[in-house]
Design an enzyme around this catalytic site. Structure first.
Site, PDB file in Angstrom:
ATOM      1  N   ARG A 143       0.850  -1.182   0.000  1.00 59.71           N
ATOM      2  CA  ARG A 143       0.000   0.000   0.000  1.00 59.71           C
ATOM      3  C   ARG A 143       0.891   1.240   0.000  1.00 59.71           C
ATOM      4  NH1 ARG A 143      -2.375  -3.397   4.054  1.00 59.71           N
ATOM      5  NH2 ARG A 143      -4.495  -4.078   3.524  1.00 59.71           N
ATOM      6  N   LYS A 167      -2.440  -2.031   7.947  1.00 56.37           N
ATOM      7  CA  LYS A 167      -3.577  -1.399   8.605  1.00 56.37           C
ATOM      8  C   LYS A 167      -3.746  -1.941  10.014  1.00 56.37           C
ATOM      9  CE  LYS A 167      -6.404  -0.209   4.565  1.00 56.37           C
ATOM     10  NZ  LYS A 167      -7.722  -0.368   3.913  1.00 56.37           N
ATOM     11  N   HIS A 235      -1.850   2.807  -6.029  1.00 60.78           N
ATOM     12  CA  HIS A 235      -2.812   1.752  -5.733  1.00 60.78           C
ATOM     13  C   HIS A 235      -3.079   0.880  -6.963  1.00 60.78           C
ATOM     14  CE1 HIS A 235      -5.244   0.145  -2.563  1.00 60.78           C
ATOM     15  NE2 HIS A 235      -6.321   0.102  -3.313  1.00 60.78           N
ATOM     16  N   ARG A 238      -0.442  -1.663  -7.111  1.00 61.98           N
ATOM     17  CA  ARG A 238      -0.747  -2.749  -6.153  1.00 61.98           C
ATOM     18  C   ARG A 238      -1.780  -3.692  -6.749  1.00 61.98           C
ATOM     19  NH1 ARG A 238      -1.461  -4.307  -0.582  1.00 61.98           N
ATOM     20  NH2 ARG A 238      -3.638  -4.465   0.054  1.00 61.98           N
ATOM     21  N   HIS A 261      -4.764  -8.533   3.589  1.00 62.07           N
ATOM     22  CA  HIS A 261      -6.213  -8.413   3.754  1.00 62.07           C
ATOM     23  C   HIS A 261      -6.667  -9.223   4.960  1.00 62.07           C
ATOM     24  CE1 HIS A 261      -6.871  -7.425  -0.806  1.00 62.07           C
ATOM     25  NE2 HIS A 261      -6.507  -6.377  -0.105  1.00 62.07           N
ATOM     26  N   TYR A 270     -10.386  -9.741  -6.985  1.00 59.66           N
ATOM     27  CA  TYR A 270      -9.441  -9.906  -8.090  1.00 59.66           C
ATOM     28  C   TYR A 270      -9.764 -11.095  -8.976  1.00 59.66           C
ATOM     29  CZ  TYR A 270      -6.657  -6.447  -5.659  1.00 59.66           C
ATOM     30  OH  TYR A 270      -6.244  -5.290  -5.071  1.00 59.66           O
TER      31      TYR A 270
END
Length: 295
Positions: A143, A167, A235, A238, A261, A270
């Site tokens: 990210r 995150k 992004h 990515r 994730h 995806y």
């Protein structure tokens, strides 16, 4: 903002480890709601319902995000005993479709890297830094925030892995290819030592390179490579990392780990890019694939 909403934000930071970007978004959404209907800990059911009108012109995704922030606040307020009711049912429930990631083809990636490599051939520090940045964006799927906040000690010395803080403060190991290792090594060799900074990619003041500056650098490189700058961002690189790995046969669970994730449903977005391969996989590997319909 009211003391109750400040306490809620403090809880998110201390107990849930919410990232700074997440806290900023929550703070903005809660402050706007309080500007519209007053202190949330005391707002009536009808006042909360009136927010639907305030958000009428917003995109469904934006309204859904704001509603989610308020639902979490009202749950917290009930747990703390500040409210005897939960007016969350009055909030609108817009259906926000998860946007599909922008697709970047192999030819476009090749053109972008060809330009970056050409510019970095002369060991210009800015060009070498940019090459290292895009190698890590596309080669490791980082990210933007993860990339610019990489500390120097995260750079691998005897192992082809980066330690990345994602995150919520979660850490993960991310493999780094030879190309990226070479680019980062070149950058470390010519990286300015002043001002002293603990960040791999620091600004002139020693702070992390800003997200805005990273976006500007990537888009300017795209333009010089003859590509549409509007179609390329950190992004998007990515996304390209994820889609091209999936095309190459990567397992979805592995991809989930690489991308950091928390929920595999986020990674499953995806799968649309390579639906033909997935259908072929079922047709060739399923136990019934070799049986005719007349058996």
């Amino acid at each position: 903002m009211s003391a109750a909403t400040e306490a809620f934000l403090a809880m998110l930071a201390a107990e849930r480890g919410a990232a700074n970007n997440t806290l900023s978004a929550y703070r903005r959404d809660l402050a706007q709601a309080e500007d519209a209907i007053g202190a949330l800990a005391e707002a009536s059911y009808d006042a909360v319902a009136s927010l639907a009108g305030e958000w009428a012109d917003l995109a469904p995704a934006s309204a859904a995000r704001k509603a989610s922030a308020l639902r979490q606040f009202f749950g917290f307020a009930a747990d703390e005993g500040w409210r005897s009711d939960d007016p969350s049912a009055a909030l609108p429930r817009p259906r926000a479709r998860r946007p599909l990631p922008k697709l970047l083809g192999h030819d476009e990636i090749a053109a972008l890297f060809a330009r970056a490599e050409h510019e970095a051939a002369g060991d210009d520090p800015a060009a070498v830094r940019l090459l290292a940045l895009i190698e890590l964006l596309y080669g490791s799927g980082l990210r933007a925030t993860e990339l610019i906040e990489l500390p120097l000690h995260a750079v691998p010395r005897d192992s082809p892995f980066l330690t990345v803080t994602g995150k919520g403060g979660t850490t993960r190991m991310v493999p780094v290819g030879r190309r990226a290792l070479d680019a980062v090594g070149r950058w470390l060799a010519i990286r300015p030592n002043e001002p002293a900074s603990r960040f791999l990619f620091a600004s002139r003041k020693g702070q992390p390179l800003s997200r805005v500056r990273l976006y500007q650098l990537v888009k300017a490189l795209a333009a010089r490579a003859g590509l549409d700058p509007a179609a390329i961002s950190p992004h998007v690189l990515r996304h390209a990392f994820a889609t091209h790995l999936l095309e190459g046969g990567a397992d979805l669970r592995v991809l989930q780990t690489l991308l950091g994730h928390a929920d595999i449903s986020t990674t499953q977005i995806y799968t649309h890019v390579d639906s033909a391969r997935l259908v072929a996989l079922v047709n060739s590997r399923h136990p019934l694939a070799t049986r005719s319909t007349s058996d």
